[in-house]
Write an enzyme that holds these catalytic residues in place. Structure first.
Site: not given
Ligand code: CAA
Length: 380
Positions: A122, A129-130, A157, A238, A241, A364
């Protein structure tokens, strides 16, 4: 509402427990030392067809419920956290496919993931940009029936091991989140792996940078529509996690089990240190917090199984992941403390549990991001 595992889930947990003790845990320290991919443990998991658990039956999987998948993550993590993430990562890579890809793509890739023939990664984060996903720079430009993808993804990963890469790129960076688009990219289409990290924990799970230098990807391999990628990424996290929470619970449980056993053996002040009330209370607190974390993880998982009827999954998943991983960090730190100087050495596994627990607070989505998500739900 039942708070008990079903008889099948209990049977699966017991089977996993003995399997991990016998086939996975004995290799964990050596893989941690060498940083080699845990092939032996991975292949043992394949003998049990564990890769099929998270894939729906219609695509060759076992279609197990999320609580069962959490049990798998927890029990493997109790023996080897690196192997646990190895078994989770293909599901993370494939969740966008399961929920948003075309039928052809699902039929082509999901059965191979279910059988363990291929693995998936993934690719969301970038060097700059994390947490702030929307500011990604990796770009996708339409060219006839293809897209040309150029950019680099960080902290991936299974980089180099996986056969497919679910890559998020922007088709228009001026649009922020609304430009992000998801693609399925095969390794052999020109994905490069220039750098692997030398990590504090989870050392047998390879983490690296992937580079796409004008990689041509058929438009058939776009997942969802242009601009839907951000929501696909969040929808996926979602549903993933809670299993990171389960992994954290497994690491915490390993620390409790080891520290408890040590307390019964180690003697001081005329008897086993298990008789000392100050230490008994520490162990009790470790168990209480871990049990609460496990319950929250199962609750978030059952929300996924129920189809998120109250629309609270985003909040519950973030709560479960952050609570369980904060718990794992404090419980493993206390386990090191309970073993004293021995806990600080590599002869005993608790220092590895402590190093492995740390990443569960970061990947995540950092636990600070989880609190952003929880607060947003409370204050909307
Ligand atoms: N489900 C569906 N839609 C969603 C959502 C969700 N859970 N959360 C937000 N959205 C939508 C919002 O409704 C919004 O839509 P509209 O513009 O149509 O209203 C749009 O997405 C933008 O939402 P936000 O304004 O809330 O977005 P934001 O830029 O403020 O970001 C954040 C919010 C929570 C900080 C998010 O960017 C985030 O979760 N960041 C962390 C990323 C992350 O978890 N990275 C991990 C990488 S994966 C990893 O680690 C893998 C590995 O190898 C183990």
């Amino acid at each position: 509402m039942s708070f008990d595992l079903t008889p099948e889930q209990r049977q699966f947990r017991d089977m996993m427990r003995s399997f991990v003790d016998e086939r996975v845990a004995p290799h964990a320290a050596e893989y941690d030392r060498t940083q080699e991919f845990p092939w032996e443990s991975y292949k043992a998991c394949q003998e049990l067809e564990l890769s099929s658990l998270g894939i729906p039956e219609e695509y060759g999987g076992a279609g197990a419920d999320m609580v069962t998948q959490a049990i798998m993550a927890e029990e493997i993590a109790r023996g080897c956290a690196s192997t646990s993430v190895t078994m989770l990562i293909s599901k993370l890579g494939m969740l966008p496919v399961m929920n948003f890809a075309s039928e052809d793509i699902k039929r082509h890739y999901l059965p191979k993931i279910a059988s363990g023939e291929i693995q998936a990664s993934y690719c969301l984060s970038e060097a700059d940009a994390g947490s702030d996903v929307a500011s990604m720079r990796c770009r996708a430009v339409r060219d006839g029936d293809d897209y040309i993808i150029t950019g680099s993804k960080y902290w991936i990963t299974n980089a180099g091991i996986s056969d497919t890469y679910t890559v998020f790129a922007t088709v228009d960076s001026s649009k922020g989140a609304k430009g992000v688009t998801a693609f399925l990219v095969e390794k052999d289409w020109g994905v490069e792996f220039p750098k692997h990290e030398d990590k504090m924990g989870l050392r047998a799970s390879p983490t690296g940078e992937i580079v796409l230098n004008e990689v041509r990807v058929p438009a058939t391999h776009r997942i969802g529509e242009e601009g839907e990628g951000f929501k696909i990424a969040m929808h996926t996290l979602d549903r993933s996690r809670p299993t990171i929470g389960a992994q954290a619970v497994g690491i915490a449980q390993a620390a409790i089990d080891y520290a408890g056993g040590y307390m019964k053996q180690r003697k001081a002040f005329g008897g086993p240190i298990a008789n000392l009330q100050g230490l008994r209370f520490m162990l009790a607190d470790m168990a209480i917090r871990t049990e609460a974390a496990r319950t929250l993880v199962y609750r978030a998982c059952s929300q996924i199984d129920e189809g998120d009827p109250e629309g609270t999954l985003t909040y519950l998943g973030a709560a479960a992941k952050s609570f369980a991983s904060d718990t794992a960090m404090s419980v493993t730190t206390d386990a090191v403390q309970l073993l004293g100087g021995y806990g600080f050495t590599k002869e005993f596994p608790v220092e590895r549990y402590m190093r492995d627990a740390k990443i569960t607070q970061i990947y995540e989505g950092t636990n600070q991001v989880q609190r952003v998500v929880v607060a947003k739900h409370l204050l909307k």
